[in-house]
Motif scaffolding. Sequence first.
Motif, mmCIF file in Angstrom:
data_model
loop_
_atom_site.group_PDB
_atom_site.id
_atom_site.type_symbol
_atom_site.label_atom_id
_atom_site.label_comp_id
_atom_site.label_asym_id
_atom_site.label_seq_id
_atom_site.Cartn_x
_atom_site.Cartn_y
_atom_site.Cartn_z
ATOM 1 N N THR A 27 4.048 44.641 76.583
ATOM 2 C CA THR A 27 3.736 43.897 77.796
ATOM 3 C C THR A 27 3.102 42.549 77.510
ATOM 4 O O THR A 27 3.255 41.623 78.292
ATOM 5 C CB THR A 27 2.787 44.710 78.693
ATOM 6 N N SER A 37 -2.839 43.429 87.344
ATOM 7 C CA SER A 37 -1.735 44.356 87.633
ATOM 8 C C SER A 37 -1.100 44.055 88.979
ATOM 9 O O SER A 37 0.111 44.241 89.161
ATOM 10 C CB SER A 37 -2.242 45.797 87.602
ATOM 11 N N ARG A 96 -2.972 50.514 82.415
ATOM 12 C CA ARG A 96 -2.568 49.619 81.317
ATOM 13 C C ARG A 96 -3.377 49.912 80.063
ATOM 14 O O ARG A 96 -4.515 50.341 80.127
ATOM 15 C CB ARG A 96 -2.836 48.161 81.699
ATOM 16 N N ASP A 122 -3.732 47.269 77.151
ATOM 17 C CA ASP A 122 -3.392 46.009 76.501
ATOM 18 C C ASP A 122 -3.759 46.093 75.027
ATOM 19 O O ASP A 122 -4.612 46.880 74.620
ATOM 20 C CB ASP A 122 -4.138 44.858 77.179
ATOM 21 N N LEU A 135 2.097 49.971 79.647
ATOM 22 C CA LEU A 135 1.709 50.084 81.042
ATOM 23 C C LEU A 135 2.534 51.203 81.673
ATOM 24 O O LEU A 135 3.708 51.355 81.363
ATOM 25 C CB LEU A 135 2.001 48.750 81.720
#
Length: 155
Positions: A39, A47, A59, A61, A76
């Motif tokens: 992502t 989001s 999510r 990250d 995600l």
Amino acid sequence: MSSFLHVYYQNVNRLRTKTTRVRQKISSSNHDIYGFTETNLNDGVFSQEIFDNRFVVIRRDRCKANSSKKDGGGCLVAIKKSANYSIIHRPDWQQDSHEDIWITLKPSSGRCIHILCVYIPPYLTAKCFESYLDIITDKISTLAGDDILLMGDFN
């Protein structure tokens, strides 16, 4: 709603450069679950820029402390609220050194659905990959009788 969940998975390769286009596509689709990997999101992207309020978004990250790369990666999972499931995020099942999200969808009756969305980078050693597969196998072996959905980029 039908008894089937409509699932969409994609390695999106830098979603933060495509948020408007992806949001438009999602708004006109009928999927219940989205799984995205690579992502490339960070704290500067919300989001809600990608998913409207019909979805619960979880999510993971990329953590710069766990990667030699400064950006990229990440995963995600978004689940439509109308899917009639209790959504249980399982951060205790996640691995610190991997980009993975574990979620359990618990219906009011019937079997649970356990979801794993994972991004495994191409530079991971064979030993680390095998170790992670052992972890996945151990988790899955405890979920007898439930449904399991594995999605991701295993490189």
